[in-house]
Design a protein around this motif. Structure first.
Motif, PDB file in Angstrom:
ATOM      1  N   THR A 274      46.002  11.608  26.362  1.00 44.13           N
ATOM      2  CA  THR A 274      45.128  12.656  26.880  1.00 44.13           C
ATOM      3  C   THR A 274      44.039  12.937  25.857  1.00 44.13           C
ATOM      4  O   THR A 274      44.330  13.035  24.664  1.00 44.13           O
ATOM      5  N   PRO A 275      42.771  13.062  26.278  1.00 42.87           N
ATOM      6  CA  PRO A 275      42.250  13.047  27.653  1.00 42.87           C
ATOM      7  C   PRO A 275      41.523  11.763  28.021  1.00 42.87           C
ATOM      8  O   PRO A 275      40.578  11.789  28.811  1.00 42.87           O
ATOM      9  N   GLN A 414      36.801  15.797  25.639  1.00 40.60           N
ATOM     10  CA  GLN A 414      37.539  16.219  26.827  1.00 40.60           C
ATOM     11  C   GLN A 414      36.639  16.859  27.870  1.00 40.60           C
ATOM     12  O   GLN A 414      36.823  16.653  29.070  1.00 40.60           O
TER      13      GLN A 414
END
Length: 620
Positions: A274-275, A414
């Motif tokens: 992530t991300p 992100q």
């Protein structure tokens, strides 16, 4: 808190302690804590109403409430109706379930960032909603729509002074067999944005796998939400310009993946993180359509070394990761530098250090990207400055990496990676073929020949008569390992020269305006800075924007030209230690008085806070 630090011109440390600027909105006013219908109706009747040029709303709820589905469908409907917009995903640290919020802003013009405040919060339920209090600034002109049967409005939102509009989501959904509360929220939000019911119905039909009763129930639920939205007293102003035809609905991760494929990438090896994971998920099927391959490796070390292996074999290659993965890749990146094997690493930055805050944005990998490799290891670092630019910047990174036979790090984050945005179709970029390839039986072939440009033809394994060794040891021009000072000095200069002499054109930065107050920024901080400069202009305060796309190699002459005539320089970024400011001061002579404005994630930099610094400083 966001720190404003002052310093004198030129490389060196900061001067003085600096000032401190507070984030936030207008002073909050208390409202009745109980979410009762009578109090809510009275607030709607007497509260301030109005239409906005852009409109910001949140659809929030607990895990399983379907708020992301509703938000995604809303953005698609808004796009079809001729609006621009973006949706930011926010969730807690849980692996699955838990609270979630879709943060949405729409307008009739392209937008790149969230606003200072939200006009409306649509809470499908109150469960854990208070965890988003810092991310959802409300004020007395905001509206909160929630279920009065869920109990009291969370204190953090009640203290904002926002008007409460009751909507019994669960009871309303139960009254429509087969309906879901998130479709009620969809209809409500669409009404606030002025999206026609016909378009919403089309989006619902296109999104549901099953028609029949489920489709009809969803449409009725959306209609029920519209009735409440019509009396909320807030919404988006103006008429639509066009029907959105030709616009794209895309995330930064998807754009980066598409840019990589456009650039010629045909092999990807990566480990999910992530991300950045959505980039890999998008590229897997997309690569197969163009004859490429994506391989999920066992870890980040394996992924970048697989990418290097494929690139050594002549295939443009890429891997994607976030800060923790980039830290693991540094040794292989140094190998890429010394062996002159091109590779692209897309780093979708998140809150750090270590595991940090995986689902929140932060520009915290600038230092490791620009200075983190061992030895003298010149490399390319490129930072896209919008969701749309993730496509162009990644395509450019592939071209440069291939042409200069070096690693290129793309510093996304992100916010870009997981934000879905409505954008105009990006320009079609065309670059000349990049990698110089040695021909068979090339006379006197020297893989690492010390050429004037620093670039020497790379032989593809199996090509007759041009075999060479590529490893991490220093070497002669023929690739033979060497510890001789002359060889080391020659190869260091060669690797530096090819980056220093390359023609990067005007793409190295976006420069807007010619005022003597210059705001220098990068990445996702560009959007709020650009909006702040526009607001300042409306107040009679002029500022120049320099959004740096090419961080390394440093370009002293062109950077000096971009800042020519600057009397004051403000560096804006989203991290705690002013990494970008410190990097700029290490490689450039910054003119005039220099200040740094920075704060870490997970909260974004908002236009109002940058505007405040610009206006206050302009008056000094």
């Amino acid at each position: 808190m966001a720190a404003v630090r002052s310093s004198s011109a030129g490389p060196g440390g900061s001067k003085g302690g600096g000032a401190t600027a507070k984030r936030g909105v207008a002073a909050a006013q208390p409202v009745p804590r109980k979410a009762g219908a009578k109090a809510a109706k009275s607030a709607v009747a007497t509260g301030k109403t109005g239409k906005a040029k852009s409109f910001s709303l949140v659809i929030a709820g607990s895990g399983g409430a379907g708020v992301m589905t509703a938000g995604t469908m809303l953005l698609e409907a808004a796009a079809r109706s001729g609006l621009y917009g973006l949706m930011v995903r926010s969730s807690g640290p849980q692996i699955r379930g838990g609270e979630a919020a879709a943060l949405i802003r729409v307008a009739q013009h392209p937008i790149e960032n969230m606003d200072d405040r939200f006009d409306c919060l649509i809470a499908v339920d109150w469960m854990n909603l208070q965890r988003f209090a810092d991310e959802i600034p409300l004020d007395a002109n905001s509206v909160v729509v929630g279920d009065p049967n869920e109990g009291e409005l969370p204190e953090a939102f009640a203290l904002s002074g926002a008007r409460f509009v009751p909507l019994p989501f669960k009871a309303t959904a139960k009254s429509i067999p087969g309906a879901w509360p998130n479709m009620i929220a969809l209809g409500l939000a669409a009404e606030l944005l002025g999206v026609p019911a016909k378009i919403v119905d089309e989006v619902i039909a296109g999104s549901l796998k099953k028609g029949g009763d489920t489709l009809e129930a969803s449409r009725k639920a959306a209609a029920a939400g519209r009735e409440v939205g019509a009396g909320a007293g807030v919404g988006l102003d103006g008429t639509r310009k066009g029907d959105g035809a030709g616009r794209w609905l895309i995330t930064g991760n998807e754009a980066a993946g598409y840019g990589a494929i456009r650039g010629g990438v045909r092999f990807v090896a990566a480990y999910p993180i992530t991300p950045a994971t959505e980039l890999l998920e998008w590229m897997a099927p997309a690569l197969s359509k163009v004859g490429g391959v994506l391989l999920q490796a066992e870890d980040e070390l394996a992924s970048i070394n697989m990418a290097l292996g494929a690139s050594y074999g002549g295939v443009a290659s890429l891997t994607a990761t976030s800060g923790p993965g980039l830290a693991l890749m540094t040794e292989a990146l140094s190998l890429s530098v010394t062996s002159e094997i091109p590779v692209v690493v897309v780093d979708v930055m998140r809150g750090g250090p270590s595991t940090g805050i995986p689902a929140k944005s932060e520009q915290s990998d600038i230092s490791i990207a620009t200075s983190g490799l061992h030895g003298d290891a010149p490399r390319l670092v490129i930072a896209p400055n919008s969701v749309a630019d993730c496509l162009a910047a990644t395509q450019w990174a592939v071209h440069l990496a291939e042409t200069l036979q070096t690693p290129a790090i793309v510093l996304s984050d992100q916010f870009f990676g997981q934000t879905r945005a409505v954008i105009d179709r990006p320009e079609d970029l065309a670059f000349t073929p990049g990698r110089a390839i040695a021909t068979a039986h090339a006379e006197g072939y020297r893989r690492y020949a010390d050429t004037p440009s620093g670039v020497s033809p790379m032989a593809i394994p199996g090509t007759p008569g041009v075999a060479y060794t590529a490893d991490g040891l220093e070497h002669t021009e023929r690739g033979i390992p060497s510890s001789q000072a002359a060889d080391h000095d020659r190869q260091l200069a060669k690797r530096e020269r090819k980056l220093a002499l390359a023609d990067y054109g005007d793409r190295w930065a976006d420069i807007e305006g010619d005022a003597d107050l210059v705001v220098v920024t990068l990445g996702s901080a560009t959007g709020p800075v650009r909006e702040a400069i526009a607001r300042a202009s409306e107040q009679g305060v002029a500022a120049r924007l320099v959004s740096v796309r090419l961080l390394t190699p440093a370009r002293p002459e062109v950077f000096a030209g971009a800042l020519a005539g600057a009397r004051k320089v403000l560096v804006v970024e989203q991290n705690h230690s002013a990494q970008f400011h410190r990097y700029l001061r290490s490689v450039y002579d910054l003119p005039g008085e220099v200040r740094s404005y920075c704060h870490p994630g997970p909260l974004p930099i908002r236009p109002a806070e940058v505007l405040r610094v610009i206006t206050e400083w302009s008056q000094e």
